[in-house]
Scaffold this motif. Structure first.
Motif, PDB file in Angstrom:
ATOM      1  N   SER A  11       0.856  -1.192   0.000  1.00 33.99           N
ATOM      2  CA  SER A  11       0.000   0.000   0.000  1.00 33.99           C
ATOM      3  C   SER A  11       0.889   1.238   0.000  1.00 33.99           C
ATOM      4  O   SER A  11       2.000   1.211   0.533  1.00 33.99           O
ATOM      5  N   THR A  12       0.380   2.314  -0.573  1.00 30.58           N
ATOM      6  CA  THR A  12       1.141   3.569  -0.556  1.00 30.58           C
ATOM      7  C   THR A  12       1.282   4.075   0.872  1.00 30.58           C
ATOM      8  O   THR A  12       2.333   4.569   1.280  1.00 30.58           O
ATOM      9  N   GLY A  13       0.202   3.948   1.643  1.00 26.62           N
ATOM     10  CA  GLY A  13       0.203   4.375   3.033  1.00 26.62           C
ATOM     11  C   GLY A  13      -0.881   3.643   3.796  1.00 26.62           C
ATOM     12  O   GLY A  13      -1.841   3.129   3.204  1.00 26.62           O
ATOM     13  N   VAL A  14      -0.747   3.588   5.124  1.00 29.86           N
ATOM     14  CA  VAL A  14      -1.679   2.830   5.960  1.00 29.86           C
ATOM     15  C   VAL A  14      -2.250   3.726   7.052  1.00 29.86           C
ATOM     16  O   VAL A  14      -1.509   4.417   7.758  1.00 29.86           O
ATOM     17  N   THR A  59      -8.296  15.238   8.824  1.00 32.48           N
ATOM     18  CA  THR A  59      -7.019  14.537   8.992  1.00 32.48           C
ATOM     19  C   THR A  59      -6.822  13.483   7.897  1.00 32.48           C
ATOM     20  O   THR A  59      -5.699  13.276   7.429  1.00 32.48           O
ATOM     21  N   MET A  60      -7.919  12.836   7.479  1.00 31.54           N
ATOM     22  CA  MET A  60      -7.797  11.845   6.407  1.00 31.54           C
ATOM     23  C   MET A  60      -7.420  12.526   5.094  1.00 31.54           C
ATOM     24  O   MET A  60      -6.559  12.031   4.349  1.00 31.54           O
ATOM     25  N   LEU A  61      -8.025  13.646   4.806  1.00 33.96           N
ATOM     26  CA  LEU A  61      -7.733  14.370   3.569  1.00 33.96           C
ATOM     27  C   LEU A  61      -6.267  14.835   3.544  1.00 33.96           C
ATOM     28  O   LEU A  61      -5.599  14.777   2.509  1.00 33.96           O
ATOM     29  N   SER A  62      -5.776  15.271   4.685  1.00 34.41           N
ATOM     30  CA  SER A  62      -4.366  15.673   4.791  1.00 34.41           C
ATOM     31  C   SER A  62      -3.448  14.489   4.481  1.00 34.41           C
ATOM     32  O   SER A  62      -2.435  14.630   3.772  1.00 34.41           O
ATOM     33  N   PHE A  63      -3.809  13.315   4.985  1.00 29.37           N
ATOM     34  CA  PHE A  63      -3.019  12.108   4.717  1.00 29.37           C
ATOM     35  C   PHE A  63      -3.074  11.744   3.238  1.00 29.37           C
ATOM     36  O   PHE A  63      -2.060  11.357   2.643  1.00 29.37           O
ATOM     37  N   MET A 106       0.139  11.374   0.819  1.00 27.76           N
ATOM     38  CA  MET A 106       0.427  10.106   0.151  1.00 27.76           C
ATOM     39  C   MET A 106       0.443  10.246  -1.372  1.00 27.76           C
ATOM     40  O   MET A 106       1.166   9.525  -2.057  1.00 27.76           O
ATOM     41  N   VAL A 107      -0.345  11.161  -1.911  1.00 29.36           N
ATOM     42  CA  VAL A 107      -0.280  11.437  -3.353  1.00 29.36           C
ATOM     43  C   VAL A 107       1.103  11.978  -3.698  1.00 29.36           C
ATOM     44  O   VAL A 107       1.742  11.543  -4.673  1.00 29.36           O
ATOM     45  N   ALA A 108       1.586  12.919  -2.886  1.00 29.77           N
ATOM     46  CA  ALA A 108       2.924  13.482  -3.104  1.00 29.77           C
ATOM     47  C   ALA A 108       3.998  12.411  -2.931  1.00 29.77           C
ATOM     48  O   ALA A 108       4.962  12.335  -3.716  1.00 29.77           O
TER      49      ALA A 108
END
Length: 410
Positions: free
Chosen positions: A148-151, A370-374, A378-380
């Protein structure tokens, strides 16, 4: 941003995961983003669902009320491509989660994963724990998370567990928020609370303890029942109300009869969603001895209703309950009764300022932010990783050509 949620459980199936997904979807859409749900077929689902893509599924072997996707890779990919998804967020490590992984790889977009369930607490449901072992959970969880890109980890306990498994993907603790107003409910009057208590044969001066969850072994409701004789010895008119359904209900009912506690413990069964808040408000205390929660939405629901908690602690709960007016945690099953008695006898009043601060911390609004910030991070991260990968591949090709050129020159 166009986001695809891949999950094996969603409404009309009722679960903490389904509620979490729905809450996050609404918050992201409130912020102008578009969210599509890729999930299982369900015989009870409406035919005209908007933004919900259902894929062929069958009931899960050990949880017949849950389903698992069995096929639909091409179908999911073609729809995801047509929708021009920019990010995928998986909410299961099984059928739909695997599809989400493959679709993300095919589309070359980031795949975020939320680790909702501590599977080691549920192995006994699958062939009595004789097929899947903790080592299998560790390997499979590490494999899925590291691809996964991030968890997203709902609590400190989850992130510590995944680190112990060897997960190296970026991880962030993001507790699931709730729609606070659904549980604050200023419209719930004293008359409504008293009417419910009367239905349960609980007088106004009798302390009402509330347990609300799926009634399964890992919820450890048996520890609450075991503590009731000690509580009753100190507070003779205390009553425990157990709300919910599940595979362990019949055994607990038999246990109550064997312990001769039927006058003090009442099983309600499952209640409609719009009535849950009334139970929280009618209760004097919310109690739990569960150790299987990654966080547990019922804790924050009770808190939003202003009901103090007496619950078995962990890193998440010990941080959540940071003021005596909100409740208290205890360490072991054996500590429950004495902790409850001590806390009840203190009669700590509610603190409006503490509650106001806590409402934002547990809110769906903060959850979405907070989810949107993550997501953005993770896109970056994904773009940087892809660029590094492309650069490395280009260098390898250059090295091969350089070697070929040298050989030709010779």
């Amino acid at each position: 941003m166009k986001i695809g949620f891949f999950t094996d459980t969603y409404f009309p199936q009722v679960s903490g995961v389904a509620t979490s997904i729905k809450t996050l979807k609404e918050e992201l859409e409130n912020k102008g983003h578009k969210v599509y749900i890729f999930t299982t077929t369900d015989p009870n689902a409406a035919l005209d669902e908007e933004d919900i893509i259902r894929m062929p599924s069958v009931p899960f072997v050990s949880f017949k009320d849950r389903r698992i996707v069995v096929r639909g890779m091409l179908y999911a990919y073609l729809i995801a491509k047509e929708l021009e998804l920019e990010l995928i967020h998986t909410h299961t490590e099984f059928g739909a989660g695997m599809l989400g992984k493959m679709v993300g790889k095919k589309m070359q977009i980031p795949v975020i994963h939320t680790y909702h369930t501590m599977y080691e607490d549920y192995l006994h449901y699958i062939a009595n724990g004789k097929v899947l072992r903790p080592a299998h959970v560790k390997y499979l969880s590490r494999l899925f998370a590291n691809h996964s890109t991030g968890v997203v980890c709902p609590s400190e306990r989850v992130i510590d567990t995944l680190r112990g498994y060897g997960v190296v993907s970026p991880m962030r603790i993001i507790p699931t928020g709730i729609e606070v107003e659904k549980f604050r409910r200023p419209d719930i009057t004293e008359d409504m609370k008293n009417a419910l208590r009367q239905q349960l044969s609980i007088d106004e001066d009798q302390p009402m303890l509330l347990s609300l969850s799926r009634i399964s072994y890992e919820k450890n409701i048996q520890a609450i029942i075991d503590g009731m004789p000690e509580i009753i010895a100190a507070i003779p008119n205390a009553k425990l109300v157990i709300v919910g359904k599940g595979p362990h209900k019949e055994k607990l009912e038999e246990k109550v009869i064997d312990m001769k506690l039927s006058e003090h413990i009442y099983f309600v069964g499952e209640v409609p969603n719009d009535e849950v808040a009334i139970y929280y408000h009618a209760a004097d205390y919310f109690v739990s001895a569960s150790t299987s929660e990654t966080q547990g939405l019922t804790y924050t629901e009770a808190m939003a209703a202003g009901t103090p908690l007496v619950v078995e602690g962990n890193d998440y709960l010990n941080t959540l309950i940071d003021d005596p007016s909100l409740g208290v945690t205890y360490q072991t099953d054996q500590d429950f009764a004495k902790t409850f008695i001590s806390y009840a006898q203190q009669q700590i009043p509610s603190d409006p300022e503490v509650l106001r601060r806590k409402m934002y911390e547990i809110s769906a609004l903060r959850f979405g932010e907070t989810m949107l910030s993550f997501y953005h991070d993770m896109v970056a991260y994904y773009e940087t990783a892809e660029l590094a990968k492309e650069t490395e591949q280009t260098l390898e090709k250059f090295k091969v050509r350089l070697k070929s050129f040298r050989r030709t020159g010779e």
